[in-house]
Design a protein around this motif. Structure first.
Motif, PDB file in Angstrom:
ATOM      1  N   GLY A  22      39.508  46.740  32.714  1.00  0.00           N
ATOM      2  CA  GLY A  22      39.244  46.575  31.292  1.00  0.00           C
ATOM      3  C   GLY A  22      39.577  45.181  30.810  1.00  0.00           C
ATOM      4  N   GLU A  23      40.723  44.638  31.270  1.00  0.00           N
ATOM      5  CA  GLU A  23      41.126  43.293  30.866  1.00  0.00           C
ATOM      6  C   GLU A  23      40.127  42.251  31.361  1.00  0.00           C
ATOM      7  N   ILE A  24      39.699  42.385  32.599  1.00  0.00           N
ATOM      8  CA  ILE A  24      38.755  41.427  33.177  1.00  0.00           C
ATOM      9  C   ILE A  24      37.415  41.491  32.476  1.00  0.00           C
ATOM     10  N   TYR A  25      36.977  42.702  32.123  1.00  0.00           N
ATOM     11  CA  TYR A  25      35.703  42.827  31.409  1.00  0.00           C
ATOM     12  C   TYR A  25      35.763  42.101  30.065  1.00  0.00           C
ATOM     13  N   ARG A  26      36.834  42.321  29.318  1.00  0.00           N
ATOM     14  CA  ARG A  26      36.954  41.678  28.004  1.00  0.00           C
ATOM     15  C   ARG A  26      37.004  40.152  28.126  1.00  0.00           C
ATOM     16  N   LYS A  27      37.733  39.670  29.114  1.00  0.00           N
ATOM     17  CA  LYS A  27      37.854  38.225  29.270  1.00  0.00           C
ATOM     18  C   LYS A  27      36.537  37.618  29.758  1.00  0.00           C
ATOM     19  N   SER A  28      35.833  38.317  30.618  1.00  0.00           N
ATOM     20  CA  SER A  28      34.552  37.790  31.109  1.00  0.00           C
ATOM     21  C   SER A  28      33.532  37.670  29.987  1.00  0.00           C
ATOM     22  N   LYS A  29      33.582  38.609  29.040  1.00  0.00           N
ATOM     23  CA  LYS A  29      32.662  38.530  27.899  1.00  0.00           C
ATOM     24  C   LYS A  29      33.034  37.366  26.985  1.00  0.00           C
ATOM     25  N   PHE A  32      31.845  45.182  42.958  1.00  0.00           N
ATOM     26  CA  PHE A  32      32.374  44.741  41.671  1.00  0.00           C
ATOM     27  C   PHE A  32      31.444  43.679  41.108  1.00  0.00           C
ATOM     28  N   ILE A  33      30.969  43.904  39.877  1.00  0.00           N
ATOM     29  CA  ILE A  33      30.049  42.990  39.213  1.00  0.00           C
ATOM     30  C   ILE A  33      30.716  42.504  37.932  1.00  0.00           C
ATOM     31  N   LEU A  34      31.059  41.230  37.891  1.00  0.00           N
ATOM     32  CA  LEU A  34      31.767  40.677  36.746  1.00  0.00           C
ATOM     33  C   LEU A  34      30.922  40.798  35.477  1.00  0.00           C
ATOM     34  N   GLY A  35      31.553  41.269  34.410  1.00  0.00           N
ATOM     35  CA  GLY A  35      30.848  41.423  33.143  1.00  0.00           C
ATOM     36  C   GLY A  35      30.050  42.696  33.026  1.00  0.00           C
ATOM     37  N   GLN A  36      30.165  43.567  34.018  1.00  0.00           N
ATOM     38  CA  GLN A  36      29.409  44.820  34.016  1.00  0.00           C
ATOM     39  C   GLN A  36      30.061  45.829  33.068  1.00  0.00           C
ATOM     40  N   PRO A  37      29.317  46.354  32.100  1.00  0.00           N
ATOM     41  CA  PRO A  37      29.862  47.359  31.165  1.00  0.00           C
ATOM     42  C   PRO A  37      29.885  48.729  31.811  1.00  0.00           C
ATOM     43  N   LEU A  38      30.870  48.951  32.660  1.00  0.00           N
ATOM     44  CA  LEU A  38      30.889  50.107  33.548  1.00  0.00           C
ATOM     45  C   LEU A  38      31.236  51.401  32.834  1.00  0.00           C
ATOM     46  N   CYS A  39      30.583  52.486  33.261  1.00  0.00           N
ATOM     47  CA  CYS A  39      30.903  53.826  32.770  1.00  0.00           C
ATOM     48  C   CYS A  39      31.571  54.660  33.855  1.00  0.00           C
ATOM     49  N   GLY A  40      31.957  54.061  34.942  1.00  0.00           N
ATOM     50  CA  GLY A  40      32.352  54.830  36.112  1.00  0.00           C
ATOM     51  C   GLY A  40      33.734  55.447  36.081  1.00  0.00           C
TER      52      GLY A  40
END
Length: 342
Positions: A234-241, A301-309
């Motif tokens: 979650g942290e990485i997703y927010r920072k990548s965006k 792992f795909i950086l910036g991917q809005p994952l639902c998994g």
């Protein structure tokens, strides 16, 4: 069909008005047939058509020693990335399946762990030995791809029959196989082959297998890794965006059934196969990562991917499915589920 570009990179996006039935023929399943006890590993490595590209794989030891050596400088702003990938590695295992009388090897990822809910452990060993049934056990759900378990993939997808002839005795997952000279072996054992996605006409090539262990210290260790993985994800997703960084793909698996390796690459294309409830999409990625037979089922792992998994019963991440049979890098994932970001 509509075609567009991601504003942050040259990632081609294809949207199908009707579900796609087949994947690109240039890709072939990355499953590996091995000899018993994985003998002749070095011989198979030498005759692999991609042998000269094996240097692109990164060993776990090399990555943990100096992770930023293998990642572009721009990603250093995402300081949690190395720790996240260490957790991803710890949750990745080598899947061994006895299929048609031959050992087959692929990879998989532990994405769910739960403590025993039944009165007795359901593993085949406990079921056969009534007097030694274990009441304390853990069930670990390992995501992977269907073709690790079935020979005729197209027929299995068409008939929706995947586990009719599956025997739990024939599947096990080896964990923490990070070095070739490791003496200790840690296994979890197949208990139930779960069904794949049932969307008509979509060859998802995704499934999961439930495995059992009586080692509750192992369960506790993996639970901690999974919880940390989800927190950092979650942290990485927010920072990548925030940083508009989304051109990184990491695959961790067991090419040729050998020690765990990391492969670093970039997105090439995303195929959106179907948009479903609650602003979600079923999609599949293509990327330029190095993969080899044995990589089938590796987590992607795909950086910036809005994952639902994680946290959604109807969602799941992507696993590596197929690679280029030519002497080059590149491959495609199984179908996964993402949020539709507006």
């Amino acid at each position: 069909m509509t075609l567009g570009k991601n504003k942050n990179q040259d990632l081609k996006i294809i949207m199908y008005s009707t579900p796609a039935i087949s994947n690109k023929e240039k890709y072939v399943p990355d499953v590996e047939f091995i000899t018993e006890n994985n003998q002749h590993l070095q011989s198979r490595l030498k005759v692999c058509p991609k042998e000269k590209y094996h240097k692109d794989f990164i060993s776990i030891a090399d990555f943990e020693t100096d992770p930023w050596r293998f990642l572009e400088n721009k990603f250093e702003a995402i300081d949690d990335l190395p720790e996240f990938l260490k957790c991803m590695s710890a949750l990745t295992g080598k899947i061994l399946v006895e299929r048609d009388g031959r050992p087959v090897v692929g990879s998989g990822f532990i994405h769910k762990i739960r403590r025993g809910e039944l009165a007795y452990c359901p593993c085949h060993e406990c079921l056969e030995k009534q007097e030694t049934k274990k009441q304390v056990y853990g069930i670990l759900t390992v995501t992977t791809v269907i073709h690790n378990f079935v020979k005729k993939l197209a027929e299995a997808i068409k008939t929706r029959v995947f586990s009719e002839n599956w025997d739990s005795k024939n599947t096990k997952v080896r964990l923490f196989y990070d070095e070739e000279n490791e003496e200790s072996e840690t296994f979890i054992y197949g208990y139930k082959l779960l069904e794949t996605d049932k969307e008509i006409n979509i060859q998802s090539d995704w499934c999961s297998v439930e495995c059992v262990t009586h080692d509750m210290e192992l369960v506790q260790k993996l639970e901690a890794k999974l919880n940390k993985y989800m927190e950092l994800q979650g942290e990485i997703y927010r920072k990548s965006k925030e940083l508009s960084l989304n051109d990184l793909v990491i695959i961790i698996g067991h090419p040729h059934g050998g020690p765990k390796m990391i492969s670093v690459g970039k997105n090439i294309k995303i195929e959106i196969l179907k948009e479903v409830r609650n602003y979600q999409k079923w999609c599949r990625y293509e990327y330029d990562n190095m993969t080899c037979p044995g990589s089938s089922g590796s987590p992607v792992f795909i950086l910036g991917q809005p994952l639902c998994g994680f946290g959604y019963w109807f969602g799941h991440p992507h696993n590596h499915s197929k690679g280029l049979h030519e002497k080059a890098n590149g491959g495609c994932s199984s179908v996964g589920v993402e949020h539709v970001v507006i």
